[in-house]
Design an enzyme around this catalytic site. Sequence first.
Site, PDB file in Angstrom:
ATOM      1  CB  THR A   2      -0.939  -0.091   1.294  1.00 26.10           C
ATOM      2  OG1 THR A   2      -0.284   0.154   2.374  1.00 26.10           O
ATOM      3  CG2 THR A   2      -2.000  -1.161   1.353  1.00 26.10           C
ATOM      4  N   GLY A   3       0.552   2.052  -0.602  1.00 23.10           N
ATOM      5  CA  GLY A   3       1.160   3.475  -0.749  1.00 23.10           C
ATOM      6  C   GLY A   3       2.381   3.313  -1.290  1.00 23.10           C
ATOM      7  CB  SER A   6       5.714   8.561  -4.376  1.00 29.44           C
ATOM      8  OG  SER A   6       4.950   8.791  -3.482  1.00 29.44           O
ATOM      9  CB  ILE A   8       9.709   4.893   2.188  1.00 31.88           C
ATOM     10  CG1 ILE A   8      10.730   5.948   2.848  1.00 31.88           C
ATOM     11  CG2 ILE A   8       9.798   3.637   2.837  1.00 31.88           C
ATOM     12  CD1 ILE A   8      10.384   6.354   4.486  1.00 31.88           C
ATOM     13  CB  SER A 127       7.189   6.996  11.895  1.00 30.54           C
ATOM     14  OG  SER A 127       7.720   7.994  12.329  1.00 30.54           O
ATOM     15  CE1 TYR A 140       3.251   9.752  10.397  1.00 29.74           C
ATOM     16  CE2 TYR A 140       5.033  10.307  11.594  1.00 29.74           C
ATOM     17  CZ  TYR A 140       4.602   9.437  10.470  1.00 29.74           C
ATOM     18  OH  TYR A 140       5.293   8.739   9.796  1.00 29.74           O
TER      19      TYR A 140
END
Length: 237
Positions: A2-3, A6, A8, A127, A140
Amino acid sequence: MTGGSSGIGFAIARKMAKQGMRVIITGRHRDALDRGVTKLGGDAAGIVADVSSPASLEAMFSEIRSSFGPIHILVANAGGGIHAPLGKITEADYDQQFDTNVKGIVFTVQGALPLMKAGSSIVIVGSTASIDPGPTMSIYGATKAAVRNLVRSWVSDLKGSGIRINIVSPGPTNTQSLRDAFGEHAEEGLAFLKNKSPIGRIGEPEEIAEVAAFLASDAASYVNGVELFADGGASQA
């Protein structure tokens, strides 16, 4: 993945493709997906999907089941952050981050499980904000801490399935999204991050891809339930 069009996500997809895997990338924008698939080459494919929508994810997994078959490696990468200090946090910003970064992970992993067998691997891109969010990144960071605790529970839920699940948590990485987050203060922001790093620089997407590929591979067959920080030591400094 997913994602995967672009940053990472794309770097991980490219690493997997170079290892001979058939890669399926997802994202919300068809044009970006098409560009990513073209760059990946081979038999890569792209599916439009919004991870914050369980209905969209259900449609995505239905297409994968009918067109591609089992999933051997799931990389849940889609996510994003919005800078806002306490006092400036909006409900819309809160909802967007939790819907994408937490709900999106929950229903991506849950939706993939029926297509996975023993020996499969799940890699979630987290993260270092899970332990070191810094100013203006409280929401976040909270979403990434939530993901870490989801995996702490899921590793037990998956006992006996033969499916491993791990998190790679990048520190600041040289992507367009990082630069965009700093806006007109990009150069000052990057200089601050480089200065904070014990090795004097931020990471490259390809370096994060190497860690993700390791966690996904049989070389990490005894690694399960970890959050592996790839940040040059910045979160420990």
